[in-house]
Design an enzyme around this catalytic site. Structure first.
Site, mmCIF file in Angstrom:
data_model
loop_
_atom_site.group_PDB
_atom_site.id
_atom_site.type_symbol
_atom_site.label_atom_id
_atom_site.label_comp_id
_atom_site.label_asym_id
_atom_site.label_seq_id
_atom_site.Cartn_x
_atom_site.Cartn_y
_atom_site.Cartn_z
ATOM 1 N N GLY A 179 83.183 -8.267 61.168
ATOM 2 C CA GLY A 179 84.373 -7.612 61.724
ATOM 3 C C GLY A 179 84.489 -6.234 61.094
ATOM 4 N N GLY A 209 86.933 -4.225 60.500
ATOM 5 C CA GLY A 209 87.987 -4.061 59.499
ATOM 6 C C GLY A 209 87.612 -4.709 58.180
ATOM 7 N N GLU A 211 89.083 -2.417 66.929
ATOM 8 C CA GLU A 211 88.910 -3.826 67.301
ATOM 9 C C GLU A 211 90.204 -4.638 67.218
ATOM 10 O OE1 GLU A 211 84.262 -4.976 66.546
ATOM 11 O OE2 GLU A 211 85.637 -5.302 64.892
ATOM 12 N N ASN A 262 80.833 8.208 65.859
ATOM 13 C CA ASN A 262 79.436 8.613 66.073
ATOM 14 C C ASN A 262 79.425 9.582 67.259
ATOM 15 O OD1 ASN A 262 79.393 7.105 68.454
ATOM 16 N ND2 ASN A 262 78.472 5.319 67.470
ATOM 17 N N GLY A 299 72.530 11.084 58.453
ATOM 18 C CA GLY A 299 73.683 11.408 57.622
ATOM 19 C C GLY A 299 74.925 11.645 58.469
ATOM 20 N N ASP A 356 67.942 -3.850 59.187
ATOM 21 C CA ASP A 356 69.085 -4.275 60.006
ATOM 22 C C ASP A 356 70.209 -3.257 59.802
ATOM 23 O OD1 ASP A 356 71.253 -5.504 61.196
ATOM 24 O OD2 ASP A 356 71.047 -7.404 60.126
ATOM 25 N N THR A 372 73.169 -3.373 61.151
ATOM 26 C CA THR A 372 74.503 -3.934 61.418
ATOM 27 C C THR A 372 75.469 -3.629 60.278
ATOM 28 O OG1 THR A 372 73.409 -5.775 62.536
ATOM 29 C CG2 THR A 372 75.757 -6.030 62.058
ATOM 30 N N ASP A 424 80.236 0.755 59.021
ATOM 31 C CA ASP A 424 81.421 0.262 58.304
ATOM 32 C C ASP A 424 81.290 0.502 56.797
ATOM 33 O OD1 ASP A 424 82.375 -0.644 60.750
ATOM 34 O OD2 ASP A 424 81.421 -2.604 60.504
HETATM 35 O O1 RIB Z 1 80.188 -3.009 62.855
HETATM 36 C C1 RIB Z 1 79.599 -4.284 62.748
HETATM 37 C C2 RIB Z 1 80.590 -5.340 63.121
HETATM 38 O O2 RIB Z 1 80.924 -5.204 64.479
HETATM 39 C C3 RIB Z 1 80.081 -6.755 62.979
HETATM 40 O O3 RIB Z 1 80.292 -7.285 61.694
HETATM 41 C C4 RIB Z 1 80.806 -7.490 64.083
HETATM 42 O O4 RIB Z 1 81.717 -8.437 63.631
HETATM 43 C C5 RIB Z 1 81.484 -6.415 64.927
HETATM 44 O O5 RIB Z 1 82.826 -6.331 64.685
#
Ligand code: RIB
Length: 304
Positions: free
Chosen positions: A40, A42, A139, A180, A224, A245, A247, A251
């Site tokens: 998530g 947040g 979100e 972005n 960057g 990865d 992902t 954040d």
């Molecule tokens: O930015 C990555 C996140 O986006 C993931 O952890 C997923 O839960 C989505 O919210």
């Protein structure tokens, strides 16, 4: 309080699936993984800010199901304050996160309890906030983002990811707005629906600031970020890493940036640190699972 970050945002349990390549429409593929891990945007940003040394309080919602424990595990472990969580009857937010062999991802989010984080619900907690750095993403319900932006007394870091239809004043309240390149174009359209399309990165940042944004950070992935404020626009380089990865890397950037601002760094220095921190996370799998690498020794095993 100085050094404190309040994150108002989503909390998910991520179902991570590794694939050699993404499936075509109508195609079935075998994958690997399938374990629920904390995620998530947040919650990811809250954990990143905490690991970078800020005191962090999370305002969010989870369901009353088993996925809530999976979603909150690392926030608890890291000492993020969770007194301001709403527990909604029903399912915790879930994200299906597919990662291919090149480390790129495709994500589908089912909001679940995140959708219950209404303006009324957060209002009870806003009185307890003061001059903290407040961080939000896209979100949670859009009216909640607008409400918190209007009520926040402290510095607002708005990561408009995904881009949702917030009010113009909300975007202009952000200092910085973090987006972005794709999100920057959509944000500009929210500010000025008739604005001609812009291709050039520096010009996008400059146009957003021309609309009245006090500061803009445009993340550029492995390159960057561009940082725009009253002193001009500066490119901040990242570090070179072997991507496994990506992902949650964005954040990690936002959480680090928020922590550094709360701890007194200026925007450019904070972005420099954030770019390096985000890069270090892409060498490891998962969103929050990869964050401990920002502060741990590189030899430390990943948390599962
Ligand atoms: O930015 C990555 C996140 O986006 C993931 O952890 C997923 O839960 C989505 O919210």
């Amino acid at each position: 309080m100085a050094g404190t970050v309040v994150v108002v945002g989503s909390i998910n349990a991520d179902l991570g699936v590794e694939v050699d390549r993404f499936p075509q429409p109508g195609e079935t593929l075998n994958g690997r993984g399938g374990v629920l891990a904390p995620g998530g945007k947040g919650a990811n940003q809250a954990l990143a800010a905490r690991l970078q040394g800020a005191q962090v309080s999370m305002i969010g919602a989870v369901g009353d199901d088993a996925a809530a424990d999976a979603a909150l595990r690392f926030l608890r472990e890291a000492g993020v304050h969770l007194e301001r969580l709403h527990v909604e009857s029903g399912a915790t937010g879930i994200a299906l996160v597919m990662v291919d062999a090149a480390g790129e991802n495709q994500i589908i989010v089912i909001p679940g309890a995140n959708a219950s984080l209404s303006p009324d619900r957060v209002e009870q907690w806003l009185d307890q906030t003061g001059d903290e750095v407040v961080v939000m993403q896209g979100e949670i319900p859009v009216e909640t983002i607008d409400h918190v932006a209007a009520r926040t007394k402290g510095r607002l870091v708005l990561n408009l990811a995904p881009v949702v239809g917030v009010r113009r004043e909300t975007i202009l309240r952000a200092d910085p707005l973090v987006v972005n390149e794709h999100e920057a174009r959509l944000a500009l359209r929210l500010l000025d629906p008739g604005h001609p399309a812009i291709d050039e990165e520096q010009e996008l940042v400059s146009e957003l600031m021309g609309q009245g944004c006090p500061s803009v950070v445009m993340t550029l992935g492995s390159r960057g970020a561009l940082v725009g404020d009253s002193s001009g626009i500066l490119e901040v380089a990242s570090i070179r890493v072997e991507a496994v990865d990506s992902t949650g890397a964005g954040d990690a950037f936002v959480g680090t940036l928020a922590a550094d601002l709360a701890l007194g760094k200026n925007l450019q220095a904070a972005c420099r640190h954030a770019a390096a921190a985000a890069a270090s996370t892409v060498e490891h799998r998962g969103a929050q699972s990869s964050y401990w690498a920002m502060v741990d020794s590189p030899d430390q095993p990943e948390r599962q």
